[in-house]
Design a protein around this motif. Structure first.
Motif, PDB file in Angstrom:
ATOM      1  N   THR A   1      36.004  52.689  23.672  1.00  0.00           N
ATOM      2  CA  THR A   1      35.978  52.236  25.062  1.00  0.00           C
ATOM      3  C   THR A   1      35.082  51.020  25.205  1.00  0.00           C
ATOM      4  O   THR A   1      34.011  50.960  24.593  1.00  0.00           O
ATOM      5  CB  THR A   1      35.443  53.354  25.981  1.00  0.00           C
ATOM      6  N   ALA A   2      35.524  50.058  26.006  1.00  0.00           N
ATOM      7  CA  ALA A   2      34.736  48.853  26.270  1.00  0.00           C
ATOM      8  C   ALA A   2      34.259  48.865  27.729  1.00  0.00           C
ATOM      9  O   ALA A   2      34.474  49.830  28.464  1.00  0.00           O
ATOM     10  CB  ALA A   2      35.566  47.613  25.977  1.00  0.00           C
ATOM     11  N   ILE A   3      33.619  47.752  28.126  1.00  0.00           N
ATOM     12  CA  ILE A   3      33.106  47.590  29.494  1.00  0.00           C
ATOM     13  C   ILE A   3      33.654  46.282  30.055  1.00  0.00           C
ATOM     14  O   ILE A   3      33.561  45.235  29.414  1.00  0.00           O
ATOM     15  CB  ILE A   3      31.563  47.538  29.507  1.00  0.00           C
ATOM     16  N   ASP A   4      34.243  46.338  31.253  1.00  0.00           N
ATOM     17  CA  ASP A   4      34.742  45.100  31.852  1.00  0.00           C
ATOM     18  C   ASP A   4      33.612  44.358  32.556  1.00  0.00           C
ATOM     19  O   ASP A   4      32.457  44.813  32.578  1.00  0.00           O
ATOM     20  CB  ASP A   4      35.914  45.387  32.797  1.00  0.00           C
ATOM     21  N   GLY A   5      33.922  43.227  33.155  1.00  0.00           N
ATOM     22  CA  GLY A   5      32.905  42.389  33.784  1.00  0.00           C
ATOM     23  C   GLY A   5      32.288  42.987  35.020  1.00  0.00           C
ATOM     24  O   GLY A   5      31.285  42.473  35.530  1.00  0.00           O
ATOM     25  N   ASN A   6      32.868  44.089  35.523  1.00  0.00           N
ATOM     26  CA  ASN A   6      32.312  44.769  36.696  1.00  0.00           C
ATOM     27  C   ASN A   6      31.698  46.111  36.304  1.00  0.00           C
ATOM     28  O   ASN A   6      31.550  47.003  37.137  1.00  0.00           O
ATOM     29  CB  ASN A   6      33.401  44.965  37.752  1.00  0.00           C
ATOM     30  N   ASP A   7      31.349  46.246  35.018  1.00  0.00           N
ATOM     31  CA  ASP A   7      30.737  47.452  34.454  1.00  0.00           C
ATOM     32  C   ASP A   7      31.612  48.696  34.586  1.00  0.00           C
ATOM     33  O   ASP A   7      31.112  49.817  34.676  1.00  0.00           O
ATOM     34  CB  ASP A   7      29.359  47.721  35.074  1.00  0.00           C
ATOM     35  N   GLY A   8      32.932  48.500  34.609  1.00  0.00           N
ATOM     36  CA  GLY A   8      33.861  49.624  34.606  1.00  0.00           C
ATOM     37  C   GLY A   8      34.349  49.890  33.196  1.00  0.00           C
ATOM     38  O   GLY A   8      34.429  48.977  32.366  1.00  0.00           O
TER      39      GLY A   8
ATOM     40  N   LEU B   1      27.925  41.739  39.288  1.00  0.00           N
ATOM     41  CA  LEU B   1      27.013  40.644  38.938  1.00  0.00           C
ATOM     42  C   LEU B   1      26.429  40.018  40.190  1.00  0.00           C
ATOM     43  O   LEU B   1      25.248  39.643  40.214  1.00  0.00           O
ATOM     44  CB  LEU B   1      27.732  39.589  38.094  1.00  0.00           C
ATOM     45  N   GLU B   2      27.247  39.866  41.233  1.00  0.00           N
ATOM     46  CA  GLU B   2      26.743  39.323  42.488  1.00  0.00           C
ATOM     47  C   GLU B   2      25.530  40.130  42.959  1.00  0.00           C
ATOM     48  O   GLU B   2      24.506  39.573  43.362  1.00  0.00           O
ATOM     49  CB  GLU B   2      27.841  39.365  43.563  1.00  0.00           C
TER      50      GLU B   2
ATOM     51  N   CYS C   1      25.516  32.434  33.343  1.00  0.00           N
ATOM     52  CA  CYS C   1      25.862  33.842  33.135  1.00  0.00           C
ATOM     53  C   CYS C   1      26.933  33.938  32.051  1.00  0.00           C
ATOM     54  O   CYS C   1      27.748  33.015  31.888  1.00  0.00           O
ATOM     55  CB  CYS C   1      26.405  34.468  34.424  1.00  0.00           C
ATOM     56  N   ALA C   2      26.936  35.032  31.310  1.00  0.00           N
ATOM     57  CA  ALA C   2      27.973  35.239  30.298  1.00  0.00           C
ATOM     58  C   ALA C   2      29.350  35.193  30.957  1.00  0.00           C
ATOM     59  O   ALA C   2      29.530  35.673  32.081  1.00  0.00           O
ATOM     60  CB  ALA C   2      27.768  36.576  29.596  1.00  0.00           C
ATOM     61  N   LYS C   3      30.304  34.602  30.248  1.00  0.00           N
ATOM     62  CA  LYS C   3      31.642  34.404  30.811  1.00  0.00           C
ATOM     63  C   LYS C   3      32.316  35.717  31.197  1.00  0.00           C
ATOM     64  O   LYS C   3      33.214  35.741  32.047  1.00  0.00           O
ATOM     65  CB  LYS C   3      32.523  33.673  29.818  1.00  0.00           C
ATOM     66  N   TYR C   4      31.899  36.835  30.602  1.00  0.00           N
ATOM     67  CA  TYR C   4      32.538  38.114  30.861  1.00  0.00           C
ATOM     68  C   TYR C   4      32.315  38.602  32.287  1.00  0.00           C
ATOM     69  O   TYR C   4      33.036  39.493  32.755  1.00  0.00           O
ATOM     70  CB  TYR C   4      32.019  39.175  29.880  1.00  0.00           C
ATOM     71  N   TYR C   5      31.309  38.022  32.984  1.00  0.00           N
ATOM     72  CA  TYR C   5      31.021  38.443  34.348  1.00  0.00           C
ATOM     73  C   TYR C   5      31.831  37.675  35.389  1.00  0.00           C
ATOM     74  O   TYR C   5      31.720  37.963  36.578  1.00  0.00           O
ATOM     75  CB  TYR C   5      29.535  38.261  34.651  1.00  0.00           C
ATOM     76  N   SER C   6      32.627  36.725  34.987  1.00  0.00           N
ATOM     77  CA  SER C   6      33.365  35.903  35.949  1.00  0.00           C
ATOM     78  C   SER C   6      34.592  36.657  36.464  1.00  0.00           C
ATOM     79  O   SER C   6      35.166  37.505  35.770  1.00  0.00           O
ATOM     80  CB  SER C   6      33.799  34.584  35.312  1.00  0.00           C
ATOM     81  N   THR C   7      34.992  36.344  37.678  1.00  0.00           N
ATOM     82  CA  THR C   7      36.213  36.934  38.239  1.00  0.00           C
ATOM     83  C   THR C   7      37.422  36.540  37.414  1.00  0.00           C
ATOM     84  O   THR C   7      38.349  37.344  37.228  1.00  0.00           O
ATOM     85  CB  THR C   7      36.384  36.463  39.695  1.00  0.00           C
ATOM     86  N   GLU C   8      37.404  35.323  36.888  1.00  0.00           N
ATOM     87  CA  GLU C   8      38.515  34.870  36.051  1.00  0.00           C
ATOM     88  C   GLU C   8      38.665  35.743  34.802  1.00  0.00           C
ATOM     89  O   GLU C   8      39.773  36.152  34.436  1.00  0.00           O
ATOM     90  CB  GLU C   8      38.286  33.413  35.642  1.00  0.00           C
ATOM     91  N   ALA C   9      37.538  36.069  34.147  1.00  0.00           N
ATOM     92  CA  ALA C   9      37.588  36.921  32.958  1.00  0.00           C
ATOM     93  C   ALA C   9      38.039  38.329  33.321  1.00  0.00           C
ATOM     94  O   ALA C   9      38.779  38.970  32.564  1.00  0.00           O
ATOM     95  CB  ALA C   9      36.224  36.960  32.284  1.00  0.00           C
ATOM     96  N   PHE C  10      37.607  38.824  34.473  1.00  0.00           N
ATOM     97  CA  PHE C  10      38.016  40.163  34.904  1.00  0.00           C
ATOM     98  C   PHE C  10      39.529  40.213  35.102  1.00  0.00           C
ATOM     99  O   PHE C  10      40.188  41.180  34.693  1.00  0.00           O
ATOM    100  CB  PHE C  10      37.291  40.534  36.196  1.00  0.00           C
ATOM    101  N   ARG C  11      40.070  39.183  35.733  1.00  0.00           N
ATOM    102  CA  ARG C  11      41.521  39.166  35.949  1.00  0.00           C
ATOM    103  C   ARG C  11      42.281  39.042  34.633  1.00  0.00           C
ATOM    104  O   ARG C  11      43.383  39.581  34.492  1.00  0.00           O
ATOM    105  CB  ARG C  11      41.876  38.025  36.897  1.00  0.00           C
ATOM    106  N   LEU C  12      41.700  38.332  33.674  1.00  0.00           N
ATOM    107  CA  LEU C  12      42.315  38.265  32.344  1.00  0.00           C
ATOM    108  C   LEU C  12      42.322  39.646  31.687  1.00  0.00           C
ATOM    109  O   LEU C  12      43.279  40.019  30.992  1.00  0.00           O
ATOM    110  CB  LEU C  12      41.553  37.279  31.459  1.00  0.00           C
ATOM    111  N   THR C  13      41.262  40.399  31.901  1.00  0.00           N
ATOM    112  CA  THR C  13      41.163  41.733  31.320  1.00  0.00           C
ATOM    113  C   THR C  13      42.330  42.604  31.751  1.00  0.00           C
ATOM    114  O   THR C  13      42.864  43.383  30.951  1.00  0.00           O
ATOM    115  CB  THR C  13      39.844  42.403  31.737  1.00  0.00           C
TER     116      THR C  13
END
Length: 793
Positions: free
Chosen positions: A436-443, A634-635, A710-722
């Motif tokens: 299991t991994a962690i997304d940019g919103n800690d989910g 992150l916000e 901030c690390a790119k993984y916290y961006s909304t763009e990266a979250f949507r890519l996930t």
């Protein structure tokens, strides 16, 4: 690729029944054809020309199988392909077209109707509940996948073309709905067949409102010329009817062509006979004598005999609405409803028989794993699915990593994987391994999982081999797990340049297990809290401070922790990046998806796949509403650091460029920040992946945006890519049955797991003939005879 004929209709009306189901009547029809190569814009153009509509005002909608309550919108080529996926195996499918004005008018009318007729809505609640249960029964009978398709469709609702906003068209009971329909799809080259009404027993697959089963089943048999879909429905209807009427039946003829039954009571005249209609699969009752001469149906009549099949028939209905029913609860309800008293063991065995009837054979399910592997990879290209058996074809392990999970992890998640394990509630020996991994919103974000026969080093090594073959990224990965020796060696061997962090929660559990001494629970809690503080400490000073606190409470615990290789779990010396996640317990959320009830392995695996599919879709829709540059989590965290930064002072270094000293207003805290290296002497920036308060103070002081650091993984763009790539449904309607279409390699189940049901009653050994007690004829005493008497010797 064969074409599909689209029967376009227009001019009719939709009316919502009391249970919310929409039906269509009236209108006229035209035809056009589509195929897999068809484009939505071309189809929309043909429809517009056919009905003289403006192409830009058309909204195309359809129903998914077995759900005529929610209309789904087709607004792109992808939606068109999904429609074909849903109805690829269907004979017909209805599709409808509206203009924007019609859609708006319908929504307004429906809202007005639903709010203005509260009395009628109240009266229809029981009917709506009946429809809901009926639909659940039908979906369970047709397979779990169709249920998932309906759930997915209801999540998607209706995508309105103007602006792509979600809208759902539902109707209040009895209200008309004016929609211009477009289409029934059938195989190319054949005329559209007339639509047949589903013929069924009145009680088949139904649970009406909150009524008792006894009341519902009284209508299972209605008389002569009653029609049934198949021989199974006939048998079920006869059994249910006899249960509701309070007598036991005996089948006289019971084969694929005819079913006849009589009342089991000697000399009773009750009879019923049904046979198959020629050239069809339907059955119809031909004879029915509904008269008892045995007293059945009266208050004095004895309840039916509680056979295993009879109990399973009742329990099956109960489990559909309440899968977690306990044997005691089942027995109590059956006694109250039917007057049949059951032992715990009878109820438990009835539940086992009912579950197998509902879910299929647990043993044969293993034989379907090759089929499931091919289906998963066929419907979701790019997925990695592996099946491994022993030399005698006994199941060993089954690995699944969906393409959507692989893509999301590689393109949007932090290079951080949590490994964990759990036992599976199963008839056969089974364990679950997860990555299991962690997304940019800690989910949590599931990357892969596997069902294995047992947990050992070999199976973990195999799991990591499959995981490595799934991932194409060359970036170093940090793994967090317990400190199993075999797992540690496998990670080092298969993932070079990666890191292995120990789970602090597992370590603390080990510590408490090994700890000796009269410690109260309060003291134990303090020790664990200090251990977590030591793990999170960014500096050596913070680590030693927490360790000194532990030593003052328990030198034994302090010594144990020093020997537990802190370089694998303490932040201040751990080389990898864990983004301050120090426990593999984050994967425990994954286990909330694992079914609590036993189920065959194919259904178990596909249930988890469905859960992941729902998660990906839900979070994708959720993120589309975000307007911020970073994820909400992150916000929140960055705003806290910005608030802290307001009380700090920044001094530029005189000797090093891009280096700054940061102090509080009292001058008691001094940290060094290097902007170019994204580093601070407090080390929080490195551990968390976003600027600490000291770095924020520097960045704001030199006019730079903290979000850029901030690390790119916290961006909304990266979250949507996930969550960009969806998981496609896997149809189970064409699943092979035993002996038909199965692959040549059979898969045998692993060893049986000890059943969790009622313990077997201890067998009472035969005591043999009981001997007459001895009595002495001299002293009249017991326990000896005349020859051994010592009283008069």
């Amino acid at each position: 690729m064969p074409k599909l004929i689209v029967i376009c209709q227009s001019g009719g009306k939709f009316v919502a029944a009391g249970n919310g189901v929409l039906s269509y009547s009236g209108g006229e029809a035209h035809a056009l054809s589509i195929s897999r190569e068809s484009k939505f814009d071309e189809l929309k153009g043909e429809m517009a020309e056919m009905w003289k509509y403006d192409p830009n005002s058309i909204i195309v909608k359809y129903f998914v199988p077995n759900n005529n309550r929610t209309l789904i919108t087709v607004s792109s080529d992808k939606d068109l392909q999904r429609l074909l996926d849903f109805h690829e195996d269907s004979g017909t499918v209805d599709v409808y077209v509206l203009t924007n004005a019609e859609a708006a008018a319908n929504e307004t009318a429906l809202t007005t109707t639903s709010t203005g007729k509260s009395a009628k809505a109240t009266a229809s609640r029981s009917r709506a509940a009946a429809a809901s249960r009926r639909r659940a029964r039908e979906e369970a009978a047709l397979g779990r996948e169709q249920e998932q398709q309906v759930a997915t469709a209801e999540l998607e609702q209706a995508q309105v073309m103007n602006g792509g906003e979600a809208a759902t068209l539902t109707a209040a009971p009895g209200s008309p709905l004016n929609i211009t329909p477009v289409a029934s799809i059938i195989t190319d080259g054949t005329p559209a067949p007339p639509r047949q009404m589903r013929t069924s027993t009145p009680c088949a697959l139904d649970v009406i409102g909150e009524q008792k089963l006894q009341k519902v089943w009284e209508t299972c048999v209605t008389g002569l010329h009653q029609q049934f879909n198949n021989v199974g429905e006939v048998r079920e209807a006869f059994r249910r009817y006899s249960l509701a009427q309070g007598f036991t039946i005996k089948f006289k003829h019971n084969d694929s062509m005819r079913v006849s039954a009589k009342c089991k009571a000697e000399g009773c005249t009750w009879r019923i006979y049904a046979s198959k209609l020629s050239t069809t699969q339907f059955f119809r009752t031909k004879k029915f004598i509904d008269t008892h001469t045995c007293g059945a149906g009266t208050a004095s009549a004895a309840p039916p005999h509680a056979s295993r099949k009879l109990v399973a028939t009742i329990v099956k209905e109960k489990l559909l609405s309440t899968p977690n029913f306990k044997p005691k609860e089942i027995a109590k309800e059956i006694q109250e409803e039917f007057g049949i008293e059951l032992r715990y063991s009878q109820a438990w065995r009835g539940m086992e028989a009912a579950r197998q009837e509902l879910q299929g054979s647990y043993k044969e399910s293993y034989n379907l794993l090759p089929w499931l592997r091919e289906k998963l990879m066929e419907t979701n290209p790019g997925s990695v699915v592996s099946l491994n058996t022993s030399d005698d074809s006994t199941f060993r392990r089954f690995f699944v990593s969906m393409h959507s999970s692989i893509f999301g992890f590689e393109n949007g998640c932090r290079p951080l994987i949590f490994l964990d394990e759990m036992s599976v509630r199963s008839k056969y020996q089974s364990e679950l391994l997860t990555a299991t991994a962690i997304d940019g919103n800690d989910g949590i974000f599931p990357v892969a999982f596997a069902v294995v026969d047992t947990i050992n080093e070999e199976n973990w090594h195999w799991f990591l081999e499959q995981l490595k073959s799934s991932l194409s990224m060359s970036q170093s990965i940090t793994f967090v797990s317990d400190r199993q020796i075999g797992l540690r060696q496998s990670i080092a061997m298969l993932f070079q340049n990666s890191y292995h962090g120990f789970c602090v929660q597992r370590l603390s559990d080990e510590l408490l297990k090994d700890l000796r001494g009269p410690y109260t629970q309060e003291v134990v809690d303090v020790l664990v809290a200090h251990m977590y503080d030591a793990a999170r400490a960014s500096t050596r000073e913070g680590f030693m401070k927490s360790m000194d606190s532990i030593k003052s409470i328990s030198p034994e615990a302090w010594e144990w922790i020093l020997q537990s290789e802190p370089e694998h779990w303490a932040n201040h010396i751990f080389v990898g990046s864990r983004y301050n996640h120090i426990s593999s317990g984050v994967a425990e959320s994954f286990y909330s998806w694992v079914p609590e009830i036993q189920m065959p392995i194919v259904q178990f695996v596909d249930t988890i796949r469905q859960k992941i599919m729902e998660l990906i879709y839900t979070r994708k829709v959720e993120s589309e509403q975000w307007v911020s540059r970073a994820t909400p989590i992150l916000e929140e965290k960055l705003q806290k650091e910005i608030m802290k930064a307001q009380s700090l002072q920044v001094f530029a270094s005189q000797t090093a460029e891009n280096t700054f000293d940061v102090r509080d207003y009292f001058g008691s805290v001094n940290h060094t920040v290097n902007v170019e290296l994204w580093s601070c002497s407090c080390r929080d920036w490195r551990h968390n992946g976003y600027p600490c308060s000291h770095a924020v103070a520097v960045l704001q002081g030199i006019g730079r945006d903290p979000y850029d650091y901030c690390a790119k993984y916290y961006s909304t763009e990266a979250f949507r890519l996930t969550y960009r790539e969806p998981i496609n449904p896997v149809a189970t309607t064409n699943r092979p049955v035993h002996g038909e279409g199965l692959v040549s390699v059979l898969v045998q189940p692993p060893a049986l797991r000890k059943l969790s049901g009622p313990p077997k009653q201890r067998r009472i050994r035969n005591k043999g003939v009981i001997k007459r007690p001895l009595h002495c004829s001299k002293c009249k005493g017991a326990g000896h005879n005349r020859a051994t008497c010592h009283v008069f010797s």
